[in-house]
Design a protein around this motif. Structure first.
Motif, short mmCIF file in Angstrom:
data_model
loop_
_atom_site.label_atom_id
_atom_site.label_comp_id
_atom_site.label_asym_id
_atom_site.label_seq_id
_atom_site.Cartn_x
_atom_site.Cartn_y
_atom_site.Cartn_z
N HIS A 72 0.83 -1.20 0.00
CA HIS A 72 0.00 0.00 0.00
C HIS A 72 0.87 1.26 0.00
N GLU A 73 1.91 1.25 0.85
CA GLU A 73 2.78 2.42 0.95
C GLU A 73 3.58 2.64 -0.33
N LEU A 74 3.95 1.55 -1.00
CA LEU A 74 4.73 1.69 -2.24
C LEU A 74 3.86 2.25 -3.36
N ARG A 75 2.59 1.81 -3.32
CA ARG A 75 1.68 2.20 -4.39
C ARG A 75 1.51 3.72 -4.46
N THR A 76 1.41 4.38 -3.31
CA THR A 76 1.13 5.82 -3.30
C THR A 76 2.18 6.62 -4.09
N PRO A 77 3.48 6.54 -3.74
CA PRO A 77 4.44 7.34 -4.52
C PRO A 77 4.59 6.86 -5.97
N ILE A 78 4.50 5.54 -6.17
CA ILE A 78 4.68 5.04 -7.54
C ILE A 78 3.55 5.57 -8.45
N PHE A 79 2.31 5.52 -7.97
CA PHE A 79 1.19 6.04 -8.76
C PHE A 79 1.36 7.53 -9.04
N ALA A 80 1.82 8.26 -8.02
CA ALA A 80 1.98 9.70 -8.19
C ALA A 80 3.04 9.99 -9.25
N ILE A 81 4.19 9.30 -9.15
CA ILE A 81 5.27 9.52 -10.13
C ILE A 81 4.75 9.20 -11.52
N GLN A 82 4.09 8.05 -11.62
CA GLN A 82 3.56 7.60 -12.90
C GLN A 82 2.59 8.66 -13.47
N GLY A 83 1.73 9.18 -12.61
CA GLY A 83 0.73 10.18 -13.04
C GLY A 83 1.42 11.43 -13.61
N PHE A 84 2.41 11.96 -12.85
CA PHE A 84 3.09 13.18 -13.32
C PHE A 84 3.83 12.92 -14.63
#
Ligand SMILES: Nc1ncnc2c1ncn2[C@@H]1O[C@H](COP(=O)(O)OP(=O)(O)OP(=O)(O)O)[C@@H](O)[C@H]1O
Ligand SMILES: [Mg+2]
Length: 352
Positions: free
Chosen positions: A140-152
């Motif tokens: 869960h914790e990994l998903r948050t920054p990875i999704f954000a980076i991917q989004g940007f």
């Protein structure tokens, strides 16, 4: 029909007779020797034994052996049934184990074996649950920054790269999330090293003032950036404490970063008090404080009082779990005093 029934009863009786006599074999030598000694003494010193007497004695020996065997079979069956019930998980409580007065020592041994295997199984189940929970939290914790980076990055590739108003800020945000990711991975590595017992500690005496002043130099800009003051009034110049300097630096940095993170105005103070055998170190802030009910839990992995607030600042909730392990490895404990809206104190002791 009646004859058949009669035979069945006789054969069952004979079967039980032989089984019990067979079970009494362990006592055979003792019983025969005692009876023989008794017969000889009786024969030579009291009254010569007749043939009837000898036959009666043999019958007596057989009856005695039969009853001894019967008791033994019952006890053995009881033991076998108890062990099978334990093996098949049919026993719910230790009180269900009862082998009788004569076997009380064995009964106590079986009871303690049962309790031990029950706690071992409970521990294994708990560990399995903790492991699953840990994996769930990590993903869960990994998903948050990875999704954000991917989004940007996707937004930039979809055209925002050419838009001078946003391209730089998007890249900065993506970069900020990679820093969070890095922070999380480093904490995860630390936690797994600590919990697998791979954390090597190197204990020696070192100057506590020097360590705190080095940390303060590093952390002051972050505090000042938030308009907070970070103070330390050095204790006796040559005060040396015993511990792993690098690990303690990591613990103190974590505590000071928390103090900065969870304080909106006021100041953070490091206070060292010298006692007879110990130096007491306290990180004090004038921040938001911690509710009474959360004080015990903040040292759990991933536990955060306000998840969104912590996550927004790149927190994973592993900081205090690491601090706890480090301080406990020094034979100490972190004590927390806190008042909501007024501030918190994190205190631990180190050997002088
Ligand atoms: N000085 C403090 N004042 C108020 N609350 C605190 C303080 N220190 C810790 N907490 C609370 O305890 C929680 C756990 O702290 P911990 O340091 O383990 O995690 P974090 O700061 O959220 O993330 P990380 O340290 O991994 O970056 C925090 O989320 C916060 O709610
Ligand atoms: Mg923290």
């Amino acid at each position: 029909m009646k004859q058949l029934k009669g035979w069945a009863i006789v054969s069952r009786a004979l079967n039980s007779l032989f089984t019990n006599l067979k079970a009494s074999r362990v006592y055979l030598t003792e019983v025969v020797l005692s009876a023989l000694t008794f017969a000889l003494i009786y024969h030579y010193f009291i009254y010569p034994l007749s043939l009837t007497g000898i036959v009666l004695l043999i019958i007596f020996i057989l009856v005695l052996l039969y009853f001894m065997g019967k008791i033994r079979t019952k006890e053995l069956n009881n033991i076998i049934n108890t062990i099978s019930a334990i093996r098949d998980n049919k026993l719910l409580s230790v009180n269900e184990i009862s082998l009788g007065k004569n076997l009380s020592t064995l009964q106590d041994e079986i009871k303690s074996m049962f309790l031990k295997s029950k706690t071992d199984i409970d521990n294994l189940k708990r560990l399995e649950r903790v492991r699953t929970e840990f994996l769930g939290n990590v993903s869960h914790e990994l998903r948050t920054p990875i999704f954000a980076i991917q989004g940007f990055l996707e937004t930039l590739l979809d055209g925002a790269l050419e838009d001078k108003n946003v391209n730089r800020s998007f890249l900065e945000k993506a970069n900020h999330h990679t820093e969070n990711l890095n922070h999380l991975l480093n904490d995860l590595i630390d936690i797994s090293m600590i919990e697998s017992g791979e954390m090597r500690m190197s204990f020696r005496y070192f100057n506590i003032n020097e360590l705190i002043l080095t940390i303060l130099n590093e952390q002051k800009p972050f505090a000042e950036h938030k308009g907070l003051t970070l103070d330390y009034d050095p204790v006796r110049e040559n005060l040396k404490v015993f511990g792993d300097k690098n690990k303690l630096q990591q613990a103190l940095v974590n505590l000071i970063q928390n103090a900065v993170k969870y304080t909106e105005e006021g100041n953070i103070r490091i206070i060292v008090t010298e006692q007879k055998q110990y130096a007491e170190i306290c990180v004090e802030d004038t921040g938001i404080g911690i509710p009474e009910k959360d004080i015990e839990r903040i040292f759990e992995r991933f536990y955060r009082i306000d998840k969104d607030r912590s996550r927004a600042q790149g927190g994973s909730g592993l900081g205090l779990a690491i601090v706890k392990h480090i301080i406990e490895a020094h034979g100490s404990k972190v004590e927390v005093k806190s008042e909501l809206g007024k501030g918190s104190q994190f205190i631990f002791r180190l050997k002088k």
